[in-house]
Design a protein around this motif. Structure first.
Motif, PDB file in Angstrom:
ATOM      1  N   SER A 112       7.936  13.956  -1.148  1.00 55.34           N
ATOM      2  CA  SER A 112       7.085  14.625  -1.116  1.00 55.34           C
ATOM      3  C   SER A 112       5.795  13.760  -2.219  1.00 55.34           C
ATOM      4  CB  SER A 112       7.323  15.688  -2.068  1.00 55.34           C
ATOM      5  OG  SER A 112       7.398  15.110  -3.445  1.00 55.34           O
ATOM      6  N   TYR A 113       4.549  14.598  -1.499  1.00 51.71           N
ATOM      7  CA  TYR A 113       3.552  13.993  -2.340  1.00 51.71           C
ATOM      8  C   TYR A 113       3.710  14.068  -3.482  1.00 51.71           C
ATOM      9  CZ  TYR A 113       1.280  14.422   2.117  1.00 51.71           C
ATOM     10  OH  TYR A 113      -0.052  14.473   3.271  1.00 51.71           O
ATOM     11  N   GLU A 114       4.368  14.778  -4.521  1.00 51.31           N
ATOM     12  CA  GLU A 114       4.731  14.411  -5.266  1.00 51.31           C
ATOM     13  C   GLU A 114       5.428  13.511  -6.058  1.00 51.31           C
ATOM     14  OE1 GLU A 114       4.215  15.970  -9.531  1.00 51.31           O
ATOM     15  OE2 GLU A 114       3.095  17.115  -7.804  1.00 51.31           O
ATOM     16  N   LYS A 117       2.469  10.741  -6.115  1.00 51.47           N
ATOM     17  CA  LYS A 117       1.764  11.093  -6.940  1.00 51.47           C
ATOM     18  C   LYS A 117       2.149  10.011  -8.292  1.00 51.47           C
ATOM     19  CE  LYS A 117      -0.106  14.972 -10.351  1.00 51.47           C
ATOM     20  NZ  LYS A 117      -0.861  15.983 -10.404  1.00 51.47           N
ATOM     21  N   ILE A 136      -7.422  13.721   1.292  1.00 49.62           N
ATOM     22  CA  ILE A 136      -6.023  14.173   0.965  1.00 49.62           C
ATOM     23  C   ILE A 136      -5.341  14.248  -0.030  1.00 49.62           C
ATOM     24  CG2 ILE A 136      -3.226  14.536   2.294  1.00 49.62           C
ATOM     25  CD1 ILE A 136      -4.789  14.571   4.598  1.00 49.62           C
ATOM     26  N   LEU A 137      -5.478  12.831  -0.243  1.00 48.29           N
ATOM     27  CA  LEU A 137      -4.839  11.872  -1.584  1.00 48.29           C
ATOM     28  C   LEU A 137      -5.400  12.691  -2.777  1.00 48.29           C
ATOM     29  CD1 LEU A 137      -3.144   8.620  -0.299  1.00 48.29           C
ATOM     30  CD2 LEU A 137      -2.282  10.227  -0.191  1.00 48.29           C
ATOM     31  N   GLN A 138      -6.910  12.261  -2.318  1.00 53.19           N
ATOM     32  CA  GLN A 138      -7.720  12.882  -3.863  1.00 53.19           C
ATOM     33  C   GLN A 138      -7.143  14.284  -4.103  1.00 53.19           C
ATOM     34  OE1 GLN A 138     -11.422  11.978  -2.017  1.00 53.19           O
ATOM     35  NE2 GLN A 138     -11.130   9.993  -3.664  1.00 53.19           N
ATOM     36  N   GLU A 139      -7.912  15.709  -3.435  1.00 51.44           N
ATOM     37  CA  GLU A 139      -6.754  16.633  -3.154  1.00 51.44           C
ATOM     38  C   GLU A 139      -5.626  16.927  -3.545  1.00 51.44           C
ATOM     39  OE1 GLU A 139      -7.387  18.516   0.152  1.00 51.44           O
ATOM     40  OE2 GLU A 139      -9.746  18.172   0.556  1.00 51.44           O
ATOM     41  N   LYS A 140      -4.586  15.869  -3.852  1.00 51.27           N
ATOM     42  CA  LYS A 140      -3.412  15.643  -4.236  1.00 51.27           C
ATOM     43  C   LYS A 140      -3.335  15.289  -5.278  1.00 51.27           C
ATOM     44  CE  LYS A 140      -0.871  17.170  -0.115  1.00 51.27           C
ATOM     45  NZ  LYS A 140      -1.438  18.475   0.136  1.00 51.27           N
ATOM     46  N   ASN A 141      -4.687  14.944  -6.490  1.00 50.38           N
ATOM     47  CA  ASN A 141      -4.593  14.231  -7.429  1.00 50.38           C
ATOM     48  C   ASN A 141      -3.208  13.095  -7.814  1.00 50.38           C
ATOM     49  OD1 ASN A 141      -6.430  15.837  -8.765  1.00 50.38           O
ATOM     50  ND2 ASN A 141      -4.549  17.285  -9.130  1.00 50.38           N
ATOM     51  N   ILE A 142      -3.657  12.030  -6.112  1.00 53.12           N
ATOM     52  CA  ILE A 142      -3.158  11.058  -6.151  1.00 53.12           C
ATOM     53  C   ILE A 142      -4.029   9.948  -6.504  1.00 53.12           C
ATOM     54  CG2 ILE A 142      -1.167   9.273  -4.499  1.00 53.12           C
ATOM     55  CD1 ILE A 142       0.120  12.236  -3.576  1.00 53.12           C
ATOM     56  N   TYR A 167      -1.054   4.890   2.335  1.00 52.87           N
ATOM     57  CA  TYR A 167      -0.708   6.034   3.293  1.00 52.87           C
ATOM     58  C   TYR A 167      -1.396   5.340   4.228  1.00 52.87           C
ATOM     59  CZ  TYR A 167      -1.185  11.201   3.111  1.00 52.87           C
ATOM     60  OH  TYR A 167      -1.058  12.565   3.313  1.00 52.87           O
TER      61      TYR A 167
END
Length: 183
Positions: A112-114, A117, A136-142, A167
């Motif tokens: 998962s993205y979580e 992260k 995409i990663l920035q939007e998910k705060n990674i 990624y």
């Protein structure tokens, strides 16, 4: 074609540091975008593609579209933001998957993205500078490291231990990972 029956010229460019898309120096492996343009040329021989003189960044490709400096670029992933200034074909020319690759000794399957992260809190995830994947990663705060503009540069950072994960799209990794140093 123009009403005079003469050839039509379309301005295009090639993205720097992404041989998967454009590899004009190798006629056996033109890259995905080069192959698409070659196929179009085969079907419409009167059509000529005029390339910009220098490879450009992804941000510059987008800017050149907005400023009418180029007419066509066959490999830009659809996004809502780009839809505001680009016309996309209604047909998919290719599909892509997003992958996370890691150092052999640290291999952990992330689901998962979580989870990504959480890992990025220890070491930022590598991603190409200016890529759609970066957004995409920035939007998910990674947490990311996007200092490199080439897949090869990122893989060198990964191998050297400067990061644990990278990624990327499967299309960008295929030919590069054929190199034995990345096995």
């Amino acid at each position: 074609l123009g009403s005079s029956g003469h050839a039509l010229e379309l301005k295009t460019t090639y993205q720097d540091g992404v041989p998967l898309k454009f590899n004009l120096g190798d006629p056996q492996r033109l890259g995905l975008c080069g192959e698409i343009l070659q196929l179009i040329k085969t079907e419409v021989p009167e059509l000529n593609f005029v390339y910009t003189s220098q490879p450009t960044s992804l941000a510059r490709v987008e800017s050149d579209f907005k400023n009418n400096q180029i007419d066509l670029y066959p490999c830009l992933i659809y996004t809502e933001r780009r839809k505001s200034f680009l016309n996309y074909s209604k047909y998919d020319l290719f599909t892509t998957q997003h992958l996370v690759i890691g150092r052999k000794e640290n291999i952990r399957y992330l689901k998962s993205y979580e989870q990504l992260k959480e890992k990025s809190l220890v070491q930022p995830v590598l991603v190409l500078h200016g890529s759609t994947l970066l957004k995409i990663l920035q939007e998910k705060n990674i947490s990311v490291d996007d200092k490199s503009a080439s897949v090869e540069g990122i893989l060198k950072m990964l191998v050297s231990g400067r990061a644990e994960y990278y990624y990327e799209q499967n299309l960008n990794l295929g030919r590069v990972l054929e190199n034995p140093q990345y096995k």
